[in-house]
Design an enzyme around this catalytic site. Structure first.
Site, mmCIF file in Angstrom:
data_model
loop_
_atom_site.group_PDB
_atom_site.id
_atom_site.type_symbol
_atom_site.label_atom_id
_atom_site.label_comp_id
_atom_site.label_asym_id
_atom_site.label_seq_id
_atom_site.Cartn_x
_atom_site.Cartn_y
_atom_site.Cartn_z
ATOM 1 N N ASP A 28 -8.957 6.436 -13.395
ATOM 2 C CA ASP A 28 -9.007 7.168 -12.039
ATOM 3 C C ASP A 28 -9.889 6.221 -11.812
ATOM 4 O O ASP A 28 -11.250 6.324 -11.977
ATOM 5 C CB ASP A 28 -9.340 8.384 -11.647
ATOM 6 C CG ASP A 28 -9.365 8.983 -10.492
ATOM 7 O OD1 ASP A 28 -9.264 8.092 -9.487
ATOM 8 O OD2 ASP A 28 -9.532 10.159 -10.006
ATOM 9 N N VAL A 29 -9.808 5.008 -10.268
ATOM 10 C CA VAL A 29 -10.491 3.890 -9.959
ATOM 11 C C VAL A 29 -11.788 5.257 -8.990
ATOM 12 O O VAL A 29 -12.854 4.031 -8.466
ATOM 13 C CB VAL A 29 -9.754 2.992 -9.649
ATOM 14 C CG1 VAL A 29 -9.679 2.158 -10.451
ATOM 15 C CG2 VAL A 29 -9.273 3.406 -8.534
ATOM 16 N N SER A 34 -4.901 -3.854 3.672
ATOM 17 C CA SER A 34 -3.568 -3.509 4.944
ATOM 18 C C SER A 34 -3.558 -3.864 6.323
ATOM 19 O O SER A 34 -4.127 -4.089 6.198
ATOM 20 C CB SER A 34 -3.182 -2.694 4.398
ATOM 21 O OG SER A 34 -1.617 -1.479 5.359
ATOM 22 N N SER A 92 -2.195 -1.914 8.313
ATOM 23 C CA SER A 92 -3.102 -1.420 8.553
ATOM 24 C C SER A 92 -4.673 -1.138 8.392
ATOM 25 O O SER A 92 -5.305 -0.144 9.120
ATOM 26 C CB SER A 92 -2.082 0.058 7.251
ATOM 27 O OG SER A 92 -1.567 0.331 7.895
ATOM 28 N N TYR A 104 -5.659 6.675 7.131
ATOM 29 C CA TYR A 104 -5.044 5.625 5.783
ATOM 30 C C TYR A 104 -5.787 4.639 7.090
ATOM 31 O O TYR A 104 -6.181 3.195 6.047
ATOM 32 C CB TYR A 104 -4.016 5.241 5.633
ATOM 33 C CG TYR A 104 -3.239 4.233 5.237
ATOM 34 C CD1 TYR A 104 -3.237 4.013 3.604
ATOM 35 C CD2 TYR A 104 -2.475 2.833 5.595
ATOM 36 C CE1 TYR A 104 -3.017 2.788 2.537
ATOM 37 C CE2 TYR A 104 -2.521 2.021 4.960
ATOM 38 C CZ TYR A 104 -2.464 1.908 3.434
ATOM 39 O OH TYR A 104 -2.062 0.536 2.932
#
Length: 260
Positions: free
Chosen positions: A64-65, A142, A144, A155
């Site tokens: 898990d980063v 992204s 986004s 996000y």
């Protein structure tokens, strides 16, 4: 056509690389000669990808980063196995859409921890080793992160952070010989966006915004990532590169071509 060997003898970590964009990047740099560290939380999927690659040049480090200790662990594993680190590709990320006033603390933490803290932790762990090799960091942000989405404010915040982290870090470590760039994809085929690509009404409206008339494929992002990570981009740093079929070229108005 002769196979490129741009990454021969180089070691590349690709986070979130068991499927989708990350798998595409891992395969691309491996095909060009790299030693590749494959990472995701799902160890089985990591092993499935690794089985398709050359075993001597592949290392699986599931985890898990978003955990600071794991960032140190994966970098140490790469250095121990292959003797150094040349490229870090921060691809691991999660989505999340909801009305902000209905978004729980746990959901906010999940998105920020993985999409932002994970990138920061990996960069911090990698920099001392990249400095010795004049390395490269490629962050997968992204579109986004350069514009807003109606249902993705958290996000958007997370990817906006990655976009600007890329700029600031590039300025900080450029004198150390480390380049830092990001890619800003639009919708790209993967498990993560199946609920979007499977919605015909949503996609019909979206496709009017895409100049090239199709969604992205993992190979599209992989090609850009390989370029930015390589010496072919030796004078490029601090760049956020949209790889989006022309989505970000639009100002958001209707596609007036329909009037013709």
């Amino acid at each position: 056509m002769t196979q490129s060997t741009r990454f021969a003898g180089k070691t590349v970590i690709v986070t979130g690389s068991s499927t989708g964009i990350g798998a595409g990047i891992a395969k691309r740099v491996h095909d060009e000669g790299a030693n590749v560290i494959i990472n995701a939380r799902n160890a089985q999927k990591c092993e499935e990808l690794a089985a398709t690659l050359e075993a001597e040049r592949t290392l699986v480090v599931p985890g898990d980063v978003s955990k600071s200790a794991f960032a140190d662990e994966i970098v140490a594993a790469a250095v121990e196995k292959f003797g150094g680190l040349d490229v870090l590709v921060n691809n691991a990320g999660v989505g999340g859409s909801s009305m902000l006033h209905k978004t729980s603390d746990d959901e906010i933490d999940r998105i920020i921890d993985i999409n932002v803290k994970g990138v920061i932790y990996l960069c911090r762990a990698a920099i001392p080793h990249l400095q010795k090799n004049s390395g490269s960091i490629v962050n997968i942000s992204s579109v986004s992160g350069i514009g807003g989405d109606s249902l993705l404010p958290v996000y958007n915040a997370s990817k906006g952070a990655v976009t600007n982290l890329t700029r600031g870090l590039a300025l900080q470590v450029g004198g150390m010989g480390i380049r830092v760039n990001a890619i800003n994809p639009s919708i790209t085929r993967s498990d993560m966006v199946e609920d979007i690509t499977g919605n015909d009404a949503l996609m019909q409206g979206f496709m009017q915004r895409v100049a090239l008339g199709r969604i992205g494929e993992p190979e599209d992002i992989a090609a850009a990532a390989a370029f930015l990570a390589s010496e072919d981009a030796s004078f490029i740093t601090g760049v956020n590169l949209p790889v989006d079929g022309g989505v970000s070229a639009s100002n958001g108005q209707p596609n007036f071509m329909a009037l013709l």
